[in-house]
Design a protein around this motif. Structure first.
Motif, PDB file in Angstrom:
ATOM      1  N   THR A   2      -1.605  -3.522 -10.200  1.00  0.00           N
ATOM      2  CA  THR A   2      -2.578  -4.600 -10.260  1.00  0.00           C
ATOM      3  C   THR A   2      -3.541  -4.505  -9.082  1.00  0.00           C
ATOM      4  O   THR A   2      -3.214  -3.959  -8.032  1.00  0.00           O
ATOM      5  CB  THR A   2      -1.871  -5.970 -10.218  1.00  0.00           C
ATOM      6  N   VAL A   3      -4.700  -5.081  -9.279  1.00  0.00           N
ATOM      7  CA  VAL A   3      -5.721  -5.099  -8.232  1.00  0.00           C
ATOM      8  C   VAL A   3      -5.214  -5.955  -7.072  1.00  0.00           C
ATOM      9  O   VAL A   3      -4.728  -7.063  -7.274  1.00  0.00           O
ATOM     10  CB  VAL A   3      -7.039  -5.678  -8.798  1.00  0.00           C
ATOM     11  N   ASN A   4      -5.312  -5.433  -5.850  1.00  0.00           N
ATOM     12  CA  ASN A   4      -4.856  -6.191  -4.692  1.00  0.00           C
ATOM     13  C   ASN A   4      -5.816  -6.097  -3.507  1.00  0.00           C
ATOM     14  O   ASN A   4      -5.489  -6.509  -2.412  1.00  0.00           O
ATOM     15  CB  ASN A   4      -3.443  -5.769  -4.286  1.00  0.00           C
ATOM     16  N   VAL A   5      -7.011  -5.553  -3.718  1.00  0.00           N
ATOM     17  CA  VAL A   5      -8.005  -5.430  -2.654  1.00  0.00           C
ATOM     18  C   VAL A   5      -9.196  -6.316  -3.003  1.00  0.00           C
ATOM     19  O   VAL A   5      -9.829  -6.134  -4.036  1.00  0.00           O
ATOM     20  CB  VAL A   5      -8.454  -3.958  -2.479  1.00  0.00           C
ATOM     21  N   GLY A   6      -9.482  -7.280  -2.138  1.00  0.00           N
ATOM     22  CA  GLY A   6     -10.581  -8.210  -2.369  1.00  0.00           C
ATOM     23  C   GLY A   6     -11.935  -7.620  -2.005  1.00  0.00           C
ATOM     24  O   GLY A   6     -12.048  -6.490  -1.522  1.00  0.00           O
ATOM     25  N   LEU A  12     -15.315  -3.461   3.697  1.00  0.00           N
ATOM     26  CA  LEU A  12     -14.900  -2.955   5.007  1.00  0.00           C
ATOM     27  C   LEU A  12     -14.252  -1.574   4.894  1.00  0.00           C
ATOM     28  O   LEU A  12     -14.498  -0.700   5.718  1.00  0.00           O
ATOM     29  CB  LEU A  12     -13.941  -3.940   5.677  1.00  0.00           C
ATOM     30  N   ARG A  13     -13.442  -1.379   3.856  1.00  0.00           N
ATOM     31  CA  ARG A  13     -12.823  -0.068   3.644  1.00  0.00           C
ATOM     32  C   ARG A  13     -13.874   0.999   3.356  1.00  0.00           C
ATOM     33  O   ARG A  13     -13.806   2.110   3.877  1.00  0.00           O
ATOM     34  CB  ARG A  13     -11.854  -0.118   2.470  1.00  0.00           C
ATOM     35  N   ALA A  14     -14.837   0.667   2.506  1.00  0.00           N
ATOM     36  CA  ALA A  14     -15.891   1.631   2.169  1.00  0.00           C
ATOM     37  C   ALA A  14     -16.707   1.982   3.411  1.00  0.00           C
ATOM     38  O   ALA A  14     -17.005   3.156   3.650  1.00  0.00           O
ATOM     39  CB  ALA A  14     -16.783   1.071   1.071  1.00  0.00           C
ATOM     40  N   ALA A  15     -17.055   0.975   4.205  1.00  0.00           N
ATOM     41  CA  ALA A  15     -17.838   1.221   5.418  1.00  0.00           C
ATOM     42  C   ALA A  15     -17.049   2.078   6.406  1.00  0.00           C
ATOM     43  O   ALA A  15     -17.589   3.030   6.991  1.00  0.00           O
ATOM     44  CB  ALA A  15     -18.234  -0.106   6.059  1.00  0.00           C
ATOM     45  N   LEU A  20     -16.093   7.223   9.134  1.00  0.00           N
ATOM     46  CA  LEU A  20     -15.182   8.313   9.511  1.00  0.00           C
ATOM     47  C   LEU A  20     -15.679   9.660   9.012  1.00  0.00           C
ATOM     48  O   LEU A  20     -15.585  10.669   9.723  1.00  0.00           O
ATOM     49  CB  LEU A  20     -13.778   8.035   8.984  1.00  0.00           C
ATOM     50  N   LEU A  21     -16.217   9.705   7.805  1.00  0.00           N
ATOM     51  CA  LEU A  21     -16.744  10.966   7.290  1.00  0.00           C
ATOM     52  C   LEU A  21     -17.977  11.419   8.078  1.00  0.00           C
ATOM     53  O   LEU A  21     -18.134  12.610   8.364  1.00  0.00           O
ATOM     54  CB  LEU A  21     -17.071  10.840   5.806  1.00  0.00           C
ATOM     55  N   ILE A  22     -18.830  10.483   8.447  1.00  0.00           N
ATOM     56  CA  ILE A  22     -20.008  10.832   9.259  1.00  0.00           C
ATOM     57  C   ILE A  22     -19.571  11.342  10.632  1.00  0.00           C
ATOM     58  O   ILE A  22     -20.106  12.341  11.128  1.00  0.00           O
ATOM     59  CB  ILE A  22     -20.957   9.627   9.389  1.00  0.00           C
ATOM     60  N   LEU A  23     -18.596  10.659  11.229  1.00  0.00           N
ATOM     61  CA  LEU A  23     -18.101  11.120  12.529  1.00  0.00           C
ATOM     62  C   LEU A  23     -17.504  12.515  12.432  1.00  0.00           C
ATOM     63  O   LEU A  23     -17.696  13.349  13.320  1.00  0.00           O
ATOM     64  CB  LEU A  23     -17.061  10.146  13.081  1.00  0.00           C
ATOM     65  N   ALA A  24     -16.790  12.777  11.367  1.00  0.00           N
ATOM     66  CA  ALA A  24     -16.124  14.071  11.229  1.00  0.00           C
ATOM     67  C   ALA A  24     -17.112  15.204  10.994  1.00  0.00           C
ATOM     68  O   ALA A  24     -16.927  16.310  11.503  1.00  0.00           O
ATOM     69  CB  ALA A  24     -15.119  14.014  10.083  1.00  0.00           C
ATOM     70  N   ILE A  49     -12.235   5.240   1.047  1.00  0.00           N
ATOM     71  CA  ILE A  49     -13.254   5.177  -0.005  1.00  0.00           C
ATOM     72  C   ILE A  49     -12.600   5.072  -1.384  1.00  0.00           C
ATOM     73  O   ILE A  49     -13.041   4.288  -2.225  1.00  0.00           O
ATOM     74  CB  ILE A  49     -14.200   6.388   0.094  1.00  0.00           C
ATOM     75  N   VAL A  50     -11.543   5.825  -1.611  1.00  0.00           N
ATOM     76  CA  VAL A  50     -10.868   5.775  -2.913  1.00  0.00           C
ATOM     77  C   VAL A  50     -10.220   4.414  -3.146  1.00  0.00           C
ATOM     78  O   VAL A  50     -10.344   3.838  -4.228  1.00  0.00           O
ATOM     79  CB  VAL A  50      -9.833   6.919  -3.036  1.00  0.00           C
ATOM     80  N   THR A  51      -9.540   3.874  -2.135  1.00  0.00           N
ATOM     81  CA  THR A  51      -8.916   2.564  -2.316  1.00  0.00           C
ATOM     82  C   THR A  51      -9.962   1.472  -2.506  1.00  0.00           C
ATOM     83  O   THR A  51      -9.728   0.509  -3.227  1.00  0.00           O
ATOM     84  CB  THR A  51      -7.981   2.192  -1.154  1.00  0.00           C
ATOM     85  N   ALA A  52     -11.123   1.622  -1.883  1.00  0.00           N
ATOM     86  CA  ALA A  52     -12.200   0.659  -2.099  1.00  0.00           C
ATOM     87  C   ALA A  52     -12.749   0.780  -3.518  1.00  0.00           C
ATOM     88  O   ALA A  52     -13.079  -0.230  -4.153  1.00  0.00           O
ATOM     89  CB  ALA A  52     -13.321   0.873  -1.083  1.00  0.00           C
ATOM     90  N   ALA A  53     -12.824   1.987  -4.032  1.00  0.00           N
ATOM     91  CA  ALA A  53     -13.384   2.191  -5.371  1.00  0.00           C
ATOM     92  C   ALA A  53     -12.448   1.701  -6.471  1.00  0.00           C
ATOM     93  O   ALA A  53     -12.900   1.085  -7.438  1.00  0.00           O
ATOM     94  CB  ALA A  53     -13.697   3.672  -5.581  1.00  0.00           C
TER      95      ALA A  53
END
Length: 70
Positions: A2-6, A12-15, A20-24, A49-53
């Protein structure tokens, strides 16, 4: 599962994932030129990013946390 991320948690997760990808890949900071830190940032960024999507966090499921308000 079930969906559990608001919505706020999702943004915030996507940002964080994008940062992190830009830093890397594009920061040029000496910390991210080494192997371990760079690859750890990439993996964590992609997971964020995946958990946000998909709006499902496996750790939230294990601990019974929901930020979606349903």
């Amino acid at each position: 599962m079930t969906v559990n991320v608001g919505t706020l948690d999702r943004y915030l997760r996507a940002a964080l994932g994008v940062v992190l990808l830009i830093l890397a890949f594009a920061s040029g900071l000496p910390l991210f030129e080494g192997g371990f830190v760079k690859y750890a940032a990439v993996v964590i960024g992609l997971v964020m990013i995946v958990t946000a999507a998909i709006r499902i966090c496996p750790l939230y499921s294990i601990f019974g946390i929901k930020t979606c308000g349903m």
